[in-house]
Design a protein around this motif. Sequence first.
Motif, PDB file in Angstrom:
ATOM      1  N   THR A 109     -10.063  21.482  51.461  1.00 12.14           N
ATOM      2  CA  THR A 109     -10.883  21.017  52.582  1.00 12.14           C
ATOM      3  C   THR A 109     -10.036  20.159  53.522  1.00 12.14           C
ATOM      4  O   THR A 109      -8.973  19.646  53.131  1.00 12.14           O
ATOM      5  N   ALA A 110     -10.548  19.973  54.712  1.00 10.15           N
ATOM      6  CA  ALA A 110      -9.853  19.097  55.670  1.00 10.15           C
ATOM      7  C   ALA A 110      -9.759  17.681  55.104  1.00 10.15           C
ATOM      8  O   ALA A 110      -8.744  16.993  55.280  1.00 10.15           O
ATOM      9  N   ALA A 111     -10.814  17.257  54.386  1.00 13.00           N
ATOM     10  CA  ALA A 111     -10.807  15.894  53.822  1.00 13.00           C
ATOM     11  C   ALA A 111      -9.710  15.758  52.763  1.00 13.00           C
ATOM     12  O   ALA A 111      -9.022  14.727  52.706  1.00 13.00           O
ATOM     13  N   GLU A 112      -9.525  16.794  51.923  1.00 13.31           N
ATOM     14  CA  GLU A 112      -8.462  16.734  50.899  1.00 13.31           C
ATOM     15  C   GLU A 112      -7.077  16.700  51.556  1.00 13.31           C
ATOM     16  O   GLU A 112      -6.192  15.951  51.144  1.00 13.31           O
ATOM     17  N   TRP A 113      -6.906  17.543  52.570  1.00 12.62           N
ATOM     18  CA  TRP A 113      -5.629  17.566  53.292  1.00 12.62           C
ATOM     19  C   TRP A 113      -5.358  16.200  53.927  1.00 12.62           C
ATOM     20  O   TRP A 113      -4.278  15.622  53.780  1.00 12.62           O
ATOM     21  N   ASP A 114      -6.373  15.676  54.633  1.00 15.70           N
ATOM     22  CA  ASP A 114      -6.199  14.409  55.356  1.00 15.70           C
ATOM     23  C   ASP A 114      -5.904  13.260  54.396  1.00 15.70           C
ATOM     24  O   ASP A 114      -5.049  12.420  54.684  1.00 15.70           O
ATOM     25  N   GLU A 115      -6.601  13.235  53.256  1.00 20.09           N
ATOM     26  CA  GLU A 115      -6.366  12.116  52.327  1.00 20.09           C
ATOM     27  C   GLU A 115      -4.968  12.215  51.695  1.00 20.09           C
ATOM     28  O   GLU A 115      -4.298  11.197  51.493  1.00 20.09           O
ATOM     29  N   SER A 116      -4.526  13.428  51.386  1.00 17.19           N
ATOM     30  CA  SER A 116      -3.174  13.605  50.830  1.00 17.19           C
ATOM     31  C   SER A 116      -2.141  13.079  51.814  1.00 17.19           C
ATOM     32  O   SER A 116      -1.201  12.359  51.436  1.00 17.19           O
ATOM     33  N   MET A 117      -2.311  13.453  53.067  1.00 15.22           N
ATOM     34  CA  MET A 117      -1.357  13.010  54.092  1.00 15.22           C
ATOM     35  C   MET A 117      -1.481  11.507  54.349  1.00 15.22           C
ATOM     36  O   MET A 117      -0.478  10.813  54.540  1.00 15.22           O
ATOM     37  N   ALA A 118      -2.726  11.012  54.360  1.00 15.46           N
ATOM     38  CA  ALA A 118      -2.941   9.596  54.691  1.00 15.46           C
ATOM     39  C   ALA A 118      -2.323   8.679  53.634  1.00 15.46           C
ATOM     40  O   ALA A 118      -1.649   7.701  53.964  1.00 15.46           O
ATOM     41  N   VAL A 119      -2.533   8.990  52.365  1.00 15.78           N
ATOM     42  CA  VAL A 119      -2.025   8.100  51.311  1.00 15.78           C
ATOM     43  C   VAL A 119      -0.546   8.386  51.032  1.00 15.78           C
ATOM     44  O   VAL A 119       0.292   7.469  51.051  1.00 15.78           O
ATOM     45  N   ASN A 138       5.187   3.494  45.760  1.00 15.27           N
ATOM     46  CA  ASN A 138       4.842   4.401  44.650  1.00 15.27           C
ATOM     47  C   ASN A 138       3.458   5.019  44.777  1.00 15.27           C
ATOM     48  O   ASN A 138       3.212   6.122  44.274  1.00 15.27           O
ATOM     49  N   ALA A 139       2.529   4.335  45.442  1.00 17.66           N
ATOM     50  CA  ALA A 139       1.124   4.784  45.458  1.00 17.66           C
ATOM     51  C   ALA A 139       1.019   6.224  45.960  1.00 17.66           C
ATOM     52  O   ALA A 139       1.677   6.606  46.928  1.00 17.66           O
ATOM     53  N   GLY A 140       0.183   6.990  45.287  1.00 19.09           N
ATOM     54  CA  GLY A 140      -0.005   8.372  45.714  1.00 19.09           C
ATOM     55  C   GLY A 140      -1.224   8.963  45.040  1.00 19.09           C
ATOM     56  O   GLY A 140      -1.765   8.388  44.089  1.00 19.09           O
ATOM     57  N   LEU A 141      -1.656  10.092  45.544  1.00 17.53           N
ATOM     58  CA  LEU A 141      -2.756  10.807  44.894  1.00 17.53           C
ATOM     59  C   LEU A 141      -2.537  12.301  45.020  1.00 17.53           C
ATOM     60  O   LEU A 141      -1.669  12.762  45.785  1.00 17.53           O
ATOM     61  N   LEU A 142      -3.303  13.035  44.256  1.00 15.23           N
ATOM     62  CA  LEU A 142      -3.130  14.487  44.216  1.00 15.23           C
ATOM     63  C   LEU A 142      -4.478  15.184  44.265  1.00 15.23           C
ATOM     64  O   LEU A 142      -5.376  14.840  43.490  1.00 15.23           O
ATOM     65  N   HIS A 143      -4.626  16.089  45.216  1.00 16.10           N
ATOM     66  CA  HIS A 143      -5.774  16.998  45.217  1.00 16.10           C
ATOM     67  C   HIS A 143      -5.234  18.369  44.840  1.00 16.10           C
ATOM     68  O   HIS A 143      -4.370  18.904  45.533  1.00 16.10           O
ATOM     69  N   ARG A 144      -5.748  18.896  43.739  1.00 16.18           N
ATOM     70  CA  ARG A 144      -5.263  20.193  43.273  1.00 16.18           C
ATOM     71  C   ARG A 144      -6.228  21.251  43.756  1.00 16.18           C
ATOM     72  O   ARG A 144      -7.398  21.257  43.358  1.00 16.18           O
ATOM     73  N   ASN A 145      -5.759  22.132  44.613  1.00 14.31           N
ATOM     74  CA  ASN A 145      -6.636  23.170  45.145  1.00 14.31           C
ATOM     75  C   ASN A 145      -5.812  24.266  45.811  1.00 14.31           C
ATOM     76  O   ASN A 145      -4.726  23.997  46.345  1.00 14.31           O
ATOM     77  N   GLY A 181      -0.664  22.747  47.550  1.00 13.62           N
ATOM     78  CA  GLY A 181      -0.221  22.863  48.947  1.00 13.62           C
ATOM     79  C   GLY A 181      -0.233  21.550  49.691  1.00 13.62           C
ATOM     80  O   GLY A 181       0.786  21.142  50.275  1.00 13.62           O
ATOM     81  N   ALA A 182      -1.372  20.845  49.670  1.00 15.22           N
ATOM     82  CA  ALA A 182      -1.463  19.580  50.413  1.00 15.22           C
ATOM     83  C   ALA A 182      -0.546  18.536  49.790  1.00 15.22           C
ATOM     84  O   ALA A 182       0.140  17.782  50.500  1.00 15.22           O
ATOM     85  N   TYR A 183      -0.507  18.509  48.451  1.00 17.77           N
ATOM     86  CA  TYR A 183       0.350  17.538  47.747  1.00 17.77           C
ATOM     87  C   TYR A 183       1.823  17.810  48.071  1.00 17.77           C
ATOM     88  O   TYR A 183       2.566  16.892  48.433  1.00 17.77           O
ATOM     89  N   SER A 184       2.240  19.079  47.931  1.00  7.93           N
ATOM     90  CA  SER A 184       3.640  19.428  48.204  1.00  7.93           C
ATOM     91  C   SER A 184       4.019  19.080  49.639  1.00  7.93           C
ATOM     92  O   SER A 184       5.092  18.511  49.882  1.00  7.93           O
ATOM     93  N   ALA A 185       3.137  19.398  50.583  1.00  9.73           N
ATOM     94  CA  ALA A 185       3.436  19.106  51.991  1.00  9.73           C
ATOM     95  C   ALA A 185       3.626  17.606  52.199  1.00  9.73           C
ATOM     96  O   ALA A 185       4.551  17.171  52.894  1.00  9.73           O
TER      97      ALA A 185
END
Length: 279
Positions: free
Chosen positions: A112-122, A99-106, A173-177
């Motif tokens: 940023t690369a960090a937001e993209w990477d963290e979305s994918m990582a978690v 279930n764990a997840g997070l969302l960067h809204r942008n 975008g990052a969240y949806s991907a």
Amino acid sequence: MSSQPQRDQRVALVTGAARGIGHSIAIRLSGQGFLVALNDLPCNETALQGVVNSIRTSQCDEESAAMTCLADVSVEGEVERMIDEVVGYYGRLDVMVANAGLLHRNLIVETTAAEWDESMAVNARGTFFCYKYAARQMIRQYEEAQQQGQVLAGLRIIGAASVAAKRAGTSLGAYSASKFAIRGLTQAAALELGQYGITVNAYAPGGIDTEMLGQIASGTAAEMGNKPDDYFQELKDRTALGCIGETTDVSNLVSFLASEDSKFITGQSVRLQFPWLQI
Ligand code: NAD
């Protein structure tokens, strides 16, 4: 009360269980008779312990009713250790709820690369690790039962997708991907694991009233120059039922997916609420 778990009771592990949807799933599965192992990040240990304590209290102070497993799901070694801890204590794992997840809204142009990477990582990698190590354990259990001439039922892997896993939204975008990745992973895992009696499904909710949705509402309000309540109203207006979901709306579905009654359902990402437009 006894601290020795009963080996015949089914065991569920829920990640991101300190609050929100994961919390609700943990309470629901415990009420359904599961022994529950609850995960969250070490920084949420106090909240997680609170959930574990309330489950133990509701189960006649039975210490073995729930256990904590602190781990970051984006780190492979931590997920492997977490599953080992659960099996070391309870002796088995029947249901994995990643279930764990997070969302960067942008907006994509601002992400940023960090937001993209963290979305994918978690969201994507973390769910992959949970599926991988839960499946390894479940396959072992299935084969051990088979050697004893038994067929093991009720092995379930359940992931957290989203309506954003079916149709992308602006500023997501990052969240949806990352959620599209979970839907693909769920389909592939269902195909690979069906031979071991393991079903693999995901829940794909629209807006559910949690801190995560509050975060989207605040972000949208700041961008549009209005109030979070305006976002919630707009979201309600865009749904068929005209309301935002409660965490129990998701845990009711997970309860069914974890049960024997769902044994013929696999590879699905089940949408909760039907939006007119994307959030
Ligand atoms: P939330 O932010 O309220 O809770 C998420 C929990 O996951 C938190 O306790 C957090 O500490 C934990 N977590 C985050 N990163 C972690 C990590 N690396 N390792 C372990 N735990 C970690 O979110 P929620 O609304 O309860 O959402 C739960 C899941 O449902 C998420 O995957 C989310 O994407 C999905 N979802 C939520 C909604 C919604 O509207 N709330 C809609 C669709 C999908």
